[in-house]
Write a protein that holds these residues in place. Sequence first.
Motif, PDB file in Angstrom:
ATOM      1  N   GLN A  19      12.575 -39.657 -53.790  1.00 25.62           N
ATOM      2  CA  GLN A  19      13.194 -39.740 -55.115  1.00 25.62           C
ATOM      3  C   GLN A  19      12.358 -39.094 -56.216  1.00 25.62           C
ATOM      4  OE1 GLN A  19      15.067 -43.112 -56.704  1.00 25.62           O
ATOM      5  NE2 GLN A  19      15.750 -43.920 -54.742  1.00 25.62           N
ATOM      6  N   ASN A  20      11.070 -38.900 -55.958  1.00 24.03           N
ATOM      7  CA  ASN A  20      10.221 -38.293 -56.989  1.00 24.03           C
ATOM      8  C   ASN A  20      10.303 -36.775 -56.996  1.00 24.03           C
ATOM      9  OD1 ASN A  20       9.042 -40.768 -57.967  1.00 24.03           O
ATOM     10  ND2 ASN A  20       8.080 -40.881 -55.939  1.00 24.03           N
ATOM     11  N   LEU A  22      13.393 -34.885 -56.231  1.00 26.99           N
ATOM     12  CA  LEU A  22      14.775 -34.521 -55.922  1.00 26.99           C
ATOM     13  C   LEU A  22      15.133 -33.135 -56.420  1.00 26.99           C
ATOM     14  CD1 LEU A  22      16.648 -37.869 -56.645  1.00 26.99           C
ATOM     15  CD2 LEU A  22      16.270 -36.782 -54.420  1.00 26.99           C
ATOM     16  N   LYS A  74      28.630 -37.831 -62.527  1.00 32.71           N
ATOM     17  CA  LYS A  74      27.494 -38.529 -61.923  1.00 32.71           C
ATOM     18  C   LYS A  74      27.763 -40.009 -61.704  1.00 32.71           C
ATOM     19  CE  LYS A  74      23.641 -35.711 -63.692  1.00 32.71           C
ATOM     20  NZ  LYS A  74      22.620 -35.683 -64.778  1.00 32.71           N
ATOM     21  N   TYR A  76      25.455 -43.584 -61.430  1.00 30.20           N
ATOM     22  CA  TYR A  76      24.138 -44.074 -61.825  1.00 30.20           C
ATOM     23  C   TYR A  76      23.872 -45.439 -61.209  1.00 30.20           C
ATOM     24  CZ  TYR A  76      24.766 -40.468 -65.350  1.00 30.20           C
ATOM     25  OH  TYR A  76      24.991 -39.284 -65.971  1.00 30.20           O
ATOM     26  N   PRO A 128      20.294 -42.828 -56.218  1.00 30.25           N
ATOM     27  CA  PRO A 128      18.878 -43.144 -56.415  1.00 30.25           C
ATOM     28  C   PRO A 128      18.684 -44.090 -57.597  1.00 30.25           C
ATOM     29  CG  PRO A 128      19.340 -40.908 -57.188  1.00 30.25           C
ATOM     30  CD  PRO A 128      20.622 -41.457 -56.646  1.00 30.25           C
ATOM     31  N   GLN A 130      15.397 -44.302 -59.376  1.00 29.03           N
ATOM     32  CA  GLN A 130      14.258 -43.937 -60.229  1.00 29.03           C
ATOM     33  C   GLN A 130      14.726 -43.449 -61.605  1.00 29.03           C
ATOM     34  OE1 GLN A 130      11.407 -44.971 -58.723  1.00 29.03           O
ATOM     35  NE2 GLN A 130      10.445 -43.001 -58.291  1.00 29.03           N
ATOM     36  N   THR A 133      17.060 -40.235 -62.465  1.00 28.08           N
ATOM     37  CA  THR A 133      17.817 -39.777 -61.292  1.00 28.08           C
ATOM     38  C   THR A 133      19.263 -40.268 -61.349  1.00 28.08           C
ATOM     39  OG1 THR A 133      17.331 -41.733 -59.945  1.00 28.08           O
ATOM     40  CG2 THR A 133      15.737 -39.907 -59.857  1.00 28.08           C
ATOM     41  N   SER A 134      20.119 -39.629 -60.558  1.00 27.23           N
ATOM     42  CA  SER A 134      21.514 -40.063 -60.436  1.00 27.23           C
ATOM     43  C   SER A 134      22.108 -39.411 -59.188  1.00 27.23           C
ATOM     44  CB  SER A 134      22.313 -39.654 -61.682  1.00 27.23           C
ATOM     45  OG  SER A 134      22.259 -38.259 -61.863  1.00 27.23           O
ATOM     46  N   PRO A 164      22.089 -36.399 -54.543  1.00 29.26           N
ATOM     47  CA  PRO A 164      21.136 -37.143 -55.376  1.00 29.26           C
ATOM     48  C   PRO A 164      20.249 -36.169 -56.148  1.00 29.26           C
ATOM     49  CG  PRO A 164      20.522 -37.279 -53.049  1.00 29.26           C
ATOM     50  CD  PRO A 164      21.814 -36.531 -53.102  1.00 29.26           C
ATOM     51  N   VAL A 165      20.138 -36.386 -57.472  1.00 28.70           N
ATOM     52  CA  VAL A 165      19.433 -35.399 -58.315  1.00 28.70           C
ATOM     53  C   VAL A 165      18.458 -36.028 -59.288  1.00 28.70           C
ATOM     54  CG1 VAL A 165      21.373 -33.757 -58.232  1.00 28.70           C
ATOM     55  CG2 VAL A 165      21.244 -35.413 -60.116  1.00 28.70           C
ATOM     56  N   GLY A 166      17.475 -35.219 -59.690  1.00 30.75           N
ATOM     57  CA  GLY A 166      16.602 -35.540 -60.809  1.00 30.75           C
ATOM     58  C   GLY A 166      17.092 -34.779 -62.032  1.00 30.75           C
TER      59      GLY A 166
END
Lengths: 356, 356
Positions: A19-20, A22, A74, A76, A128, A130, A133-134, A164-166
């Motif tokens: 997740q860090n 993405l 998205k 969330y 995700p 974090q 993220t979404s 899944p994206v940052g």
Amino acid sequence: MQKSILIELTKTPKTKPDQNNLGFGHYFSDHMFIMNYSTEKGWYDPRIIPYAPLELEPSTMVFHYGQIIFEGLKAYRTEDGRVLLFRPDKNMERINRSNERLCIPPFDPGFGVEAIKTIVSVDKEWVPDQEGTSLYIRPFIIPTDPYLGVRPSNTYQFIIILCPVGAYYPEGINPVKIYVETRYVRAVKGGVGYAKTPGNYAASLKAQVEANQKGFTQVLWLDGVEKKYVEEVGTMNVFFKIKGEVITPSLEDSILAGITRDSALQLLKTWGVPIRERKISIQEIYDAHSQGTLEEAFGTGTAAVISPIGELSWDGRRISINQGEIGKVSAELYRTITGIQKGVLKDDPGWTVEVK
Amino acid sequence: MQKSILIELTKTPKTKPDQNNLGFGHYFSDHMFIMNYSTEKGWYDPRIIPYAPLELEPSTMVFHYGQIIFEGLKAYRTEDGRVLLFRPDKNMERINRSNERLCIPPFDPGFGVEAIKTIVSVDKEWVPDQEGTSLYIRPFIIPTDPYLGVRPSNTYQFIIILCPVGAYYPEGINPVKIYVETRYVRAVKGGVGYAKTPGNYAASLKAQVEANQKGFTQVLWLDGVEKKYVEEVGTMNVFFKIKGEVITPSLEDSILAGITRDSALQLLKTWGVPIRERKISIQEIYDAHSQGTLEEAFGTGTAAVISPIGELSWDGRRISINQGEIGKVSAELYRTITGIQKGVLKDDPGWTVEVK
């Protein structure tokens, strides 16, 4: 339209990405939604199946004539683990506006929302949690006739994939530098600019690449007729705060009707901030800057939500906006919209839809 | 670039379609050409394999951002059974102009011609010999990164497929009725109109469908800025003969540089017919008609070769051109170009390339 969605679960679930790291657009979940269309049956056979390659003959119209539309929204993860969608009804309504322009048959927006809720529910673990993220949701429609010749297709597939994206921009919420494009044109009155269709993005690539090479994050598009009026910035709508009033270009047929744009306008209205949707020329923005009345500028879009503009460059003249810092209105819009999206703030406008 | 093309022949050749009912765009030959591109390797691994579906992840950029270009040309069967290509070098040069606009890496046009010759040679039996038939050749380039986000792809496939065809328009060489489009715009200065890219065709669909519904075969496009100057007709370039002079719109960046257009201009020059490439307004054409000096109008394109225009309708005003009959210049261009293509006439300009 057949309402029951068949679900075939994957037997080989993938390992979820870190997740860090993405980034944006690199990873895809375990499943996808597909529904077919034919002239005889209408939209039929909605199903969720394991994410897998599409098999399409090289003659399939999707590779040749660009009769494609897409959407982006998205999901969330809230702090208490729930999953919220942000205004999915708006994206599904916009599909029909895009479809109409591209001669794609219309579509039941309510069923589209059901499809999104169902696929996100199946791949809920892929949302995700974090900060920043979404789960990016990409519905798209492709023409599937194996045929060469310019006409609308008789068959289509509607597909939804999940990613899944940052943050979309490496800058995150930090102000970006924008190049005012005076040579290339994205869209023109009478064209397809208001539709979410690949051709608009293909037309924008070269300007974006050249702007990147000059050190800018994105371009600001001017109208295609007079190259005078501001239209969009990159893949976002654009707002300017001048003398306390927030101005955004009115929706001509060359501008995409952004859902974050609409959300920002609604919030500003609620807050009592004066807003105007009207034509605004790049000259007026530069004049306001000279007079010291250009207070803020920002873009709105699903991918970046709010992206403050710290610098503009037009015809060799660079101006810095709000000393290159994020402005109050931009910051408050970002805080409020992302707060509602993540379930941190109360959803007074009723924008979120929970996925059970 | 690796020059040797691997060939894997099909083990299950298809039955060839009836030459009397080919239509356009429905049938595809036994093989296809594919070549890959990556940033590290450049264009690599050129190969001819059995015609088969492409397998592409639904996240593949080809489905989302329109960074695609294509070409169209034909192979003809001569009376003595040889197979001739018509100016394939020109199509392969145009690929690079399209690529440049769409941020697709450049391509060796000479190798492109080799690829076409090789695939047509492998599927030589698919070149039909009936009057009015040919083998339509469709090279195209698609972006293949599995990635969501607006940027040029890092990987591509260059593909060639083959399609035995009859006449593109059911009218054949008979004059067509054309609707002058005043609402929708195909392309604009600063856009991608000169590139052979799907977005231009997607943008044209709605106008074409509406024109068809009104009883017209195609639309005549006006410029996107002033809606005053003539640009193209449907998927063809357009010519007008006024007072003995043949006029065609000069190549602005919103107009496709047609190879049949270029061939027609060369022939007219050889024949001593006065030609002008310049801006021409729709008003001027209507004025010429009123004055009795509009002698002929026709479109040029690979699919239809020459398509005479028998009627125009602009803003509710219909005019008939040359009493709706094919004009002398149109007929002579059609006879000469198709004669050279089919090896019936001597190829003085050196346009044909034999496939051994």
